[in-house]
Scaffold this motif. Structure first.
Motif, PDB file in Angstrom:
ATOM      1  N   MET A   1       0.852  -1.198   0.000  1.00 20.75           N
ATOM      2  CA  MET A   1       0.000   0.000   0.000  1.00 20.75           C
ATOM      3  C   MET A   1       0.883   1.241   0.000  1.00 20.75           C
ATOM      4  O   MET A   1       1.807   1.355   0.808  1.00 20.75           O
ATOM      5  N   SER A   2       0.611   2.164  -0.931  1.00 20.66           N
ATOM      6  CA  SER A   2       1.407   3.387  -0.993  1.00 20.66           C
ATOM      7  C   SER A   2       1.061   4.308   0.167  1.00 20.66           C
ATOM      8  O   SER A   2      -0.070   4.324   0.650  1.00 20.66           O
ATOM      9  N   LYS A   3       2.053   5.083   0.585  1.00 23.63           N
ATOM     10  CA  LYS A   3       1.855   5.992   1.709  1.00 23.63           C
ATOM     11  C   LYS A   3       1.163   7.269   1.242  1.00 23.63           C
ATOM     12  O   LYS A   3       1.328   7.705   0.096  1.00 23.63           O
ATOM     13  N   LEU A   4       0.401   7.874   2.133  1.00 28.18           N
ATOM     14  CA  LEU A   4      -0.191   9.180   1.872  1.00 28.18           C
ATOM     15  C   LEU A   4       0.910  10.232   1.945  1.00 28.18           C
ATOM     16  O   LEU A   4       1.685  10.283   2.908  1.00 28.18           O
ATOM     17  N   LYS A   5       0.980  11.086   0.932  1.00 28.34           N
ATOM     18  CA  LYS A   5       1.989  12.143   0.907  1.00 28.34           C
ATOM     19  C   LYS A   5       1.453  13.367   1.669  1.00 28.34           C
ATOM     20  O   LYS A   5       0.356  13.847   1.388  1.00 28.34           O
ATOM     21  N   VAL A   6       2.264  13.869   2.604  1.00 35.02           N
ATOM     22  CA  VAL A   6       1.817  14.950   3.488  1.00 35.02           C
ATOM     23  C   VAL A   6       2.815  16.107   3.431  1.00 35.02           C
ATOM     24  O   VAL A   6       4.030  15.890   3.420  1.00 35.02           O
ATOM     25  N   VAL A   7       2.294  17.327   3.428  1.00 41.12           N
ATOM     26  CA  VAL A   7       3.121  18.518   3.566  1.00 41.12           C
ATOM     27  C   VAL A   7       2.693  19.254   4.835  1.00 41.12           C
ATOM     28  O   VAL A   7       1.551  19.117   5.287  1.00 41.12           O
ATOM     29  N   VAL A   8       3.609  20.024   5.394  1.00 42.03           N
ATOM     30  CA  VAL A   8       3.331  20.849   6.564  1.00 42.03           C
ATOM     31  C   VAL A   8       3.511  22.304   6.165  1.00 42.03           C
ATOM     32  O   VAL A   8       4.552  22.671   5.591  1.00 42.03           O
ATOM     33  N   ILE A   9       2.511  23.135   6.460  1.00 42.12           N
ATOM     34  CA  ILE A   9       2.567  24.566   6.152  1.00 42.12           C
ATOM     35  C   ILE A   9       2.754  25.316   7.463  1.00 42.12           C
ATOM     36  O   ILE A   9       1.837  25.406   8.281  1.00 42.12           O
ATOM     37  N   GLY A  10       3.959  25.828   7.701  1.00 46.30           N
ATOM     38  CA  GLY A  10       4.261  26.525   8.949  1.00 46.30           C
ATOM     39  C   GLY A  10       5.385  25.838   9.691  1.00 46.30           C
ATOM     40  O   GLY A  10       5.478  24.606   9.687  1.00 46.30           O
ATOM     41  N   THR A  11       6.231  26.638  10.340  1.00 42.81           N
ATOM     42  CA  THR A  11       7.420  26.086  10.998  1.00 42.81           C
ATOM     43  C   THR A  11       7.541  26.529  12.459  1.00 42.81           C
ATOM     44  O   THR A  11       8.632  26.541  13.022  1.00 42.81           O
ATOM     45  N   GLY A  12       6.415  26.883  13.070  1.00 42.98           N
ATOM     46  CA  GLY A  12       6.430  27.223  14.496  1.00 42.98           C
ATOM     47  C   GLY A  12       6.345  25.967  15.339  1.00 42.98           C
ATOM     48  O   GLY A  12       6.692  24.866  14.896  1.00 42.98           O
ATOM     49  N   ASN A  13       5.868  26.111  16.568  1.00 42.14           N
ATOM     50  CA  ASN A  13       5.772  24.963  17.471  1.00 42.14           C
ATOM     51  C   ASN A  13       4.921  23.848  16.884  1.00 42.14           C
ATOM     52  O   ASN A  13       5.320  22.678  16.896  1.00 42.14           O
ATOM     53  N   ILE A  14       3.747  24.194  16.375  1.00 44.54           N
ATOM     54  CA  ILE A  14       2.848  23.179  15.821  1.00 44.54           C
ATOM     55  C   ILE A  14       3.477  22.511  14.601  1.00 44.54           C
ATOM     56  O   ILE A  14       3.486  21.282  14.477  1.00 44.54           O
ATOM     57  N   GLY A  15       4.026  23.312  13.687  1.00 44.17           N
ATOM     58  CA  GLY A  15       4.636  22.762  12.487  1.00 44.17           C
ATOM     59  C   GLY A  15       5.825  21.875  12.793  1.00 44.17           C
ATOM     60  O   GLY A  15       5.967  20.778  12.229  1.00 44.17           O
ATOM     61  N   GLY A  16       6.697  22.323  13.698  1.00 43.79           N
ATOM     62  CA  GLY A  16       7.885  21.539  14.038  1.00 43.79           C
ATOM     63  C   GLY A  16       7.532  20.206  14.663  1.00 43.79           C
ATOM     64  O   GLY A  16       8.122  19.165  14.330  1.00 43.79           O
ATOM     65  N   ILE A  17       6.576  20.212  15.572  1.00 43.20           N
ATOM     66  CA  ILE A  17       6.166  18.962  16.221  1.00 43.20           C
ATOM     67  C   ILE A  17       5.464  18.052  15.223  1.00 43.20           C
ATOM     68  O   ILE A  17       5.628  16.831  15.246  1.00 43.20           O
ATOM     69  N   ALA A  18       4.686  18.640  14.294  1.00 40.61           N
ATOM     70  CA  ALA A  18       4.015  17.833  13.276  1.00 40.61           C
ATOM     71  C   ALA A  18       5.039  17.093  12.426  1.00 40.61           C
ATOM     72  O   ALA A  18       4.854  15.909  12.099  1.00 40.61           O
ATOM     73  N   VAL A  19       6.124  17.771  12.065  1.00 41.23           N
ATOM     74  CA  VAL A  19       7.181  17.114  11.287  1.00 41.23           C
ATOM     75  C   VAL A  19       7.703  15.895  12.042  1.00 41.23           C
ATOM     76  O   VAL A  19       7.869  14.810  11.480  1.00 41.23           O
ATOM     77  N   ARG A  20       7.966  16.050  13.336  1.00 41.73           N
ATOM     78  CA  ARG A  20       8.477  14.927  14.128  1.00 41.73           C
ATOM     79  C   ARG A  20       7.469  13.794  14.207  1.00 41.73           C
ATOM     80  O   ARG A  20       7.811  12.612  14.059  1.00 41.73           O
ATOM     81  N   CYS A  21       6.202  14.140  14.426  1.00 42.99           N
ATOM     82  CA  CYS A  21       5.174  13.115  14.617  1.00 42.99           C
ATOM     83  C   CYS A  21       4.843  12.355  13.333  1.00 42.99           C
ATOM     84  O   CYS A  21       4.253  11.277  13.396  1.00 42.99           O
ATOM     85  N   LEU A  22       5.216  12.902  12.193  1.00 40.26           N
ATOM     86  CA  LEU A  22       4.964  12.223  10.925  1.00 40.26           C
ATOM     87  C   LEU A  22       6.049  11.197  10.583  1.00 40.26           C
ATOM     88  O   LEU A  22       5.885  10.407   9.655  1.00 40.26           O
ATOM     89  N   GLN A  23       7.150  11.216  11.348  1.00 38.21           N
ATOM     90  CA  GLN A  23       8.258  10.319  11.050  1.00 38.21           C
ATOM     91  C   GLN A  23       7.947   8.882  11.487  1.00 38.21           C
ATOM     92  O   GLN A  23       7.381   8.655  12.557  1.00 38.21           O
ATOM     93  N   GLY A  24       8.328   7.919  10.645  1.00 34.78           N
ATOM     94  CA  GLY A  24       8.276   6.513  11.014  1.00 34.78           C
ATOM     95  C   GLY A  24       6.917   5.855  10.914  1.00 34.78           C
ATOM     96  O   GLY A  24       6.772   4.695  11.286  1.00 34.78           O
TER      97      GLY A  24
END
Length: 371
Positions: A1-24
């Motif tokens: 099954m192919s993975k859903l491709k995700v982008v994050v718009i914003g690099t503050g607290n919410i954006g930075g944590i979202a990047v981490r939580c999307l890993q793995g």
């Protein structure tokens, strides 16, 4: 099954944590991050950890759209409500019209779209979503999780006199003074009016949850009341952003209530302090932070959600952001599978996380607590 491709718009607290939580995760893949100024060209993994993730932050909207992601995590931090609607709305419409699903914690008033004060704006989002065959979803810790928790608690009720949702936090660990001062009034002289002290501001934030709970129970709200109280420090108080001097605001109580059938029926109350011993007559948590729902009725019910590690109160602020992020990141697969349009948590299945038992090496060992 192919993975859903995700982008994050914003690099503050919410954006930075979202990047981490999307890993793995097994079913989603971070493919792009949009940001401003000092973060351009930085590896997005370094926003919230000391580990690169291989995705370089860009300030080009065209580059982000060219990735043709399945979903965008909108994490722009714009404090002024009208400006936020204009800035976020422009992104939302373009993303949705291009068939890109959107999850966001940037506008709590959209957690329950029928309660939004600008239904023309909601209609614009709905039209864009239907045009692109995409879905829009807003959620967070509060509004969002707490309204959900209140509804869950009512499933054990026979009759209800009053539902009160509390946020009881010690904010001493927050490192950014401006937000604490401008929005809440902390570290200011008591005569200075905070944003949440202005008439109507509480309803903009918490009117939605009140309407949401009332609607779920089958009622219409007759009127609202807003209360804002403050207490000043009786000594200098050391906090993460500096010193709150004696005589300046160090505790606030915000109470937004809804009346149903002639009586106060649903309440959202915040008691926030900068030290544990101030305002002892106000509601208090046993830890540095909790969310609590109390139902007075048949029977009386209380549900409490504590936040973070009791031994590490300095992480409270971070964990609050983290809980907000996971409410939208965990929802991505469910939103991508939902019918096109503007949705809300009442219409989705329970948004449990995917790959939850994966290694937490990145999730814990390398995260960075930052302002």
């Amino acid at each position: 099954m192919s993975k859903l491709k995700v982008v994050v718009i914003g690099t503050g607290n919410i954006g930075g944590i979202a990047v981490r939580c999307l890993q793995g995760r097994e079913d989603v893949e971070l493919v792009g991050v949009w940001g401003r100024s000092q973060h351009i060209g930085l590896d997005a993994g370094l926003l919230d950890t000391d580990q690169p993730c291989g995705v370089i932050i860009t300030d080009s909207k065209e580059e982000i759209l060219a990735l043709k992601p399945d979903c965008a995590v909108m994490a722009l931090n714009v404090r002024d409500p009208l400006e936020a609607q204009n800035v976020n709305g422009a992104w939302h419409v373009e993303l949705l019209e291009r068939g890109i699903n959107v999850v966001t914690a940037s506008d709590g008033s959209l957690v329950f779209p029928p309660s939004h004060s600008d239904q023309a704006y909601v209609g614009q989002l709905e039209a864009a979503a239907l045009k692109g065959g995409a879905t829009f979803y807003a959620n967070g810790q509060e509004p969002g999780f707490v309204d959900h928790m209140a509804m869950l608690a009512t499933t054990m009720s026979n009759t209800i006199r009053r539902i009160t949702s509390y946020e009881l936090f010690n904010y001493a660990s927050v490192q950014e003074r401006r937000e604490m001062a401008d929005i809440f009034g902390f570290d200011e002289l008591p005569e200075k009016q905070a944003i949440l002290e202005t008439p109507g501001s509480q309803l903009y934030v918490w009117g939605g949850p009140l309407i949401n709970v009332a609607d779920k129970l089958g009622y219409k709200i007759e009127r609202f009341e807003e209360l804002y109280e403050k207490r000043v420090a009786e000594r200098d108080i050391k906090v993460a952003f500096g010193i709150i001097e004696k005589g300046k605001v160090a505790a606030i109580r915000i109470r937004t209530s809804a009346y149903v059938e002639g009586r106060e029926a649903i309440v959202v109350e915040h008691v926030n302090r900068m030290c544990d011993d101030i305002a002892p007559d106000w509601k208090k948590a046993d830890t540095h932070g909790c969310m609590r729902v109390e139902i007075e009725g048949d029977p009386n019910i209380a549900i409490e959600c504590t936040i973070g590690d009791r031994t590490k109160p300095e992480e409270l602020g971070y964990d609050g952001y983290l809980m907000t992020v996971t409410r939208i990141v965990n929802a991505i697969p469910y939103v991508c599978a939902a019918p096109a349009g503007v949705t809300n948590f009442r219409e989705l299945p329970m948004t449990t996380p995917t790959s939850a038992f994966r290694s937490d090496a990145i999730a814990i060992a390398h995260r960075i607590l930052r302002p």
